[in-house]
Enzyme design. Sequence first.
Site, PDB file in Angstrom:
ATOM      1  N   ASP A 175      32.635  39.308  48.820  1.00 39.23           N
ATOM      2  CA  ASP A 175      32.601  38.685  50.149  1.00 39.23           C
ATOM      3  C   ASP A 175      33.942  38.110  50.590  1.00 39.23           C
ATOM      4  O   ASP A 175      34.174  37.913  51.768  1.00 39.23           O
ATOM      5  CB  ASP A 175      31.539  37.572  50.177  1.00 39.23           C
ATOM      6  CG  ASP A 175      31.738  36.527  49.077  1.00 39.23           C
ATOM      7  OD1 ASP A 175      32.687  36.670  48.282  1.00 39.23           O
ATOM      8  OD2 ASP A 175      30.942  35.576  49.000  1.00 39.23           O
ATOM      9  N   HIS A 176      34.835  37.846  49.648  1.00 38.80           N
ATOM     10  CA  HIS A 176      36.098  37.195  50.019  1.00 38.80           C
ATOM     11  C   HIS A 176      37.181  38.217  50.394  1.00 38.80           C
ATOM     12  O   HIS A 176      37.743  38.162  51.472  1.00 38.80           O
ATOM     13  CB  HIS A 176      36.628  36.348  48.856  1.00 38.80           C
ATOM     14  CG  HIS A 176      35.971  35.013  48.723  1.00 38.80           C
ATOM     15  ND1 HIS A 176      34.655  34.849  48.429  1.00 38.80           N
ATOM     16  CD2 HIS A 176      36.481  33.751  48.838  1.00 38.80           C
ATOM     17  CE1 HIS A 176      34.357  33.545  48.361  1.00 38.80           C
ATOM     18  NE2 HIS A 176      35.467  32.866  48.607  1.00 38.80           N
ATOM     19  N   ASP A 208      32.832  29.351  42.512  1.00 35.11           N
ATOM     20  CA  ASP A 208      33.203  29.031  43.881  1.00 35.11           C
ATOM     21  C   ASP A 208      32.733  27.612  44.153  1.00 35.11           C
ATOM     22  O   ASP A 208      31.595  27.249  43.822  1.00 35.11           O
ATOM     23  CB  ASP A 208      32.535  29.998  44.860  1.00 35.11           C
ATOM     24  CG  ASP A 208      33.151  29.845  46.237  1.00 35.11           C
ATOM     25  OD1 ASP A 208      34.014  30.669  46.594  1.00 35.11           O
ATOM     26  OD2 ASP A 208      32.798  28.877  46.945  1.00 35.11           O
ATOM     27  N   ARG A 262      36.679  23.820  55.516  1.00 36.39           N
ATOM     28  CA  ARG A 262      38.014  23.348  55.096  1.00 36.39           C
ATOM     29  C   ARG A 262      39.026  23.599  56.192  1.00 36.39           C
ATOM     30  O   ARG A 262      39.028  24.675  56.787  1.00 36.39           O
ATOM     31  CB  ARG A 262      38.453  24.086  53.826  1.00 36.39           C
ATOM     32  CG  ARG A 262      37.643  23.644  52.649  1.00 36.39           C
ATOM     33  CD  ARG A 262      38.156  24.163  51.322  1.00 36.39           C
ATOM     34  NE  ARG A 262      37.350  23.533  50.307  1.00 36.39           N
ATOM     35  CZ  ARG A 262      36.952  24.106  49.182  1.00 36.39           C
ATOM     36  NH1 ARG A 262      37.330  25.334  48.902  1.00 36.39           N
ATOM     37  NH2 ARG A 262      36.212  23.460  48.326  1.00 36.39           N
ATOM     38  N   SER A 315      39.187  24.190  46.182  1.00 40.22           N
ATOM     39  CA  SER A 315      38.585  25.388  45.600  1.00 40.22           C
ATOM     40  C   SER A 315      38.403  25.309  44.088  1.00 40.22           C
ATOM     41  O   SER A 315      39.028  24.508  43.403  1.00 40.22           O
ATOM     42  CB  SER A 315      39.499  26.561  45.957  1.00 40.22           C
ATOM     43  OG  SER A 315      39.444  27.559  45.008  1.00 40.22           O
ATOM     44  N   ARG A 365      39.183  27.903  42.310  1.00 39.62           N
ATOM     45  CA  ARG A 365      40.019  28.997  41.811  1.00 39.62           C
ATOM     46  C   ARG A 365      40.785  28.592  40.551  1.00 39.62           C
ATOM     47  O   ARG A 365      41.623  27.695  40.583  1.00 39.62           O
ATOM     48  CB  ARG A 365      40.962  29.500  42.904  1.00 39.62           C
ATOM     49  CG  ARG A 365      41.889  28.464  43.506  1.00 39.62           C
ATOM     50  CD  ARG A 365      42.631  28.986  44.732  1.00 39.62           C
ATOM     51  NE  ARG A 365      41.745  29.029  45.883  1.00 39.62           N
ATOM     52  CZ  ARG A 365      42.138  28.828  47.143  1.00 39.62           C
ATOM     53  NH1 ARG A 365      43.398  28.607  47.434  1.00 39.62           N
ATOM     54  NH2 ARG A 365      41.267  28.864  48.131  1.00 39.62           N
TER      55      ARG A 365
HETATM   56  C1  MIC Z   1      37.454  28.558  49.151  1.00 43.92           C
HETATM   57  O1  MIC Z   1      36.647  28.254  50.007  1.00 43.92           O
HETATM   58  O2  MIC Z   1      38.535  27.944  48.993  1.00 43.92           O
HETATM   59  C2  MIC Z   1      37.119  29.683  48.204  1.00 43.92           C
HETATM   60  C3  MIC Z   1      38.017  30.797  48.512  1.00 43.92           C
HETATM   61  O3  MIC Z   1      35.801  30.100  48.422  1.00 43.92           O
HETATM   62  C4  MIC Z   1      37.296  29.153  46.783  1.00 43.92           C
HETATM   63  C5  MIC Z   1      37.262  30.171  45.744  1.00 43.92           C
HETATM   64  C6  MIC Z   1      38.518  30.954  45.630  1.00 43.92           C
HETATM   65  O4  MIC Z   1      39.597  30.425  45.789  1.00 43.92           O
HETATM   66  O5  MIC Z   1      38.398  32.133  45.315  1.00 43.92           O
HETATM   67  C7  MIC Z   1      36.344  28.026  46.390  1.00 43.92           C
HETATM   68  O6  MIC Z   1      35.882  27.314  47.231  1.00 43.92           O
HETATM   69  O7  MIC Z   1      36.121  27.816  45.198  1.00 43.92           O
HETATM   70 FE1  SF4 Z   2      33.903  31.934  51.598  1.00 38.91          FE
HETATM   71 FE2  SF4 Z   2      34.858  29.696  50.486  1.00 38.91          FE
HETATM   72 FE3  SF4 Z   2      34.877  30.057  53.119  1.00 38.91          FE
HETATM   73 FE4  SF4 Z   2      32.610  29.685  51.903  1.00 38.91          FE
HETATM   74  S1  SF4 Z   2      34.297  28.223  52.034  1.00 38.91           S
HETATM   75  S2  SF4 Z   2      33.018  31.197  53.473  1.00 38.91           S
HETATM   76  S3  SF4 Z   2      32.934  30.744  49.983  1.00 38.91           S
HETATM   77  S4  SF4 Z   2      36.017  31.226  51.615  1.00 38.91           S
END
Ligand code: MIC
Ligand code: SF4
Length: 645
Positions: A64-65, A119, A379, A535, A537
């Site tokens: 999905d990312h 995530d 975010r 995140s 990550r």
């Molecule tokens: C995000 O919202 O920052 C992400 C991308 O979903 C991350 C995960 C990632 O960095 O792959 C998260 O929230 O953990």
């Molecule tokens: Fe995707 Fe993270 Fe954004 Fe949710 S907050 S839509 S998991 S990138």
Amino acid sequence: MGLTLAEKILRDHLVDGEFEKNKEIGIKIDQTLTQDATGTMAYLEFLAIGIPRVKTERSVAYIDHNTLQSGFENADDHRFIGSVAKKHGIYFSRPGNGICHQVHLERFGAPGKTLIGSDSHTPTGGGIGMLAIGAGGLDVAVAMGGGAYYITYPKIVKVNLIGKLTPWSAAKDVILEVLKRLTVKGGVGKIIEYTGPGVKTLSVPERATITNMGAELGATTSIFPSDEITLEFLKAQGREDVWQNLSADNDAVYDEELTIDLSQITPLAACPHSPDNIKSISEIGAMKIDQVCIGSCTNSSYQDMMKVAHILKGKTVHPDVSLSIAPGSKQVLGMLAENGALYDMIDAGARILESACGPCIGMGQSPNSGGISLRTFNRNFEGRSGTKDGQVYLVSPEVAAASAIAGVLTDPKTLGEMPEIPMPESFKINDNMIEPPIEEANMDSVEILQGPNIKPYPKTSPLSDKIECKCSLKVGDNITTDHIMPAGAKILPLRSNIPKISEHCFTVCDEEFPKRALSLGSSIIVGGSNYGQGSSREHAALAPLYLGVKIVITKSFARIHRSNLINAGILPFTFVNEADYEKISQGDELMCENLIDSIKSGKNITVINKTTGDKIECICDLSDRAKDIIISGGLLDYTREQLLK
Ligand code: MIC
Ligand code: SF4
């Protein structure tokens, strides 16, 4: 003494440790999820651990990312994850099927179960009474292999909801109000539990919006009771068999408590560049806007989309505004297509995106220079949109849609009567984009398809007793993982290649950092409070590991990032006296000795600043298990050692 709901689920799943606040506990994990941006690493780690089939009740791999395929990298990653999933017992949600948290809530989540996901917004599952926690990829790999997941036994905060939302105020405004009160570090080490008569006035998608953004409080997770509204939702998903009635005991004891009167909630926005920088829509006024993005795991449910379609119907998006909409799942998009709401969106001029994270993670739709973007996301960290000077405001879908038409920030309360959007009696169910794994007996027939961009986990080494090196970087408070390891369409395809992605580490703060750190060989980073928020990550720990970072010294850490550092074998130190933060400058020569002994005994560690002569007392407060992990050189080495034993 009665128990809170979170405590009940934790106790049901306890496999290690005791229920004592601030002590580490290990819990059994029923379900796991991964997404593609963290998934390749998580599955490389799972393969390195060497357990043939997942041991959870359900593990799901989502794509999905990284869905923008501007080179071979992301497509290769999707194929790799698909092949690992098929072979090792994991369900595979194909690209196009939707955002992990939305799909998991619809199709897999279950009250009373534990879920960890690579995530940070995994707590979305708290909307149906699951104990759902965001974790690093390696923790998820270990859980897939049947290992426990370790957390500090958290404080439990009661959020007592009373009253009922007034028309056009939304669940998004509720969580923005909580963020205003508690701030982005207010939830660290805590579980936020929603109770009170107001709970019954909120649907499951609304509850999920609230638990989703509990991640922005830094909370371990957030949870709602599982009641007849949960049952209704699960029934409509054809899954009433997983329902159970769950709530806190009447005499449950909480560590903290706050009351929110839903009837007093007005439309709010989180202003640039932090989810806790909250102002009311009326306070900001009719600000001219350039872009509106609707979607993300926070606000992309069927109900959210139907409200948006209603507002857009028969209108035209303002000529100065670009509106994009990404429905959260194939189920949602399909239902909108079937009932004509999608037509209303398209007809109004919305740019329909595939069901994926998209603009939320900077995968396209970056705003114009200095552009003001209203987003229904969770975010708004600086630069996350892909435009360095973009000004992102987080708002409800109602505010977003009303503003897209008006061209200025608009309070939806000016729109007149709000439509009733009832919960569908049954959602459209077709799991044809979720591939089940192959039977265990046939798993040898599946080949793992690993493209050339997929590189192994970086080299680790056991902890040395003495570390002597320079401070390669000094940063301030609230550093996010988007600062440490930026995302976006250009960098995300490198998630499977740590040496390459490391070239972007901390470049938001300092372009020269990666080169400097590499040339130093080994080094120490100094940060302020709430270091590593955002995140899950693990790349935000693996890139520093690759660049030779041995210790990160801060005033305080965010939960998931701290675990990721430990998992990567990087020492997380905190200053005993926060004022000592001033006693280290970038470039200073630092030294500490007797590390192994001090770590084992839990004694304070003195960092000597050889440049200034200052002695700086630090704590490295670790559980016994975390001590062993750090001494072994990280969780991967530790797990291998444990398995050999
Ligand atoms: C995000 O919202 O920052 C992400 C991308 O979903 C991350 C995960 C990632 O960095 O792959 C998260 O929230 O953990
Ligand atoms: Fe995707 Fe993270 Fe954004 Fe949710 S907050 S839509 S998991 S990138």
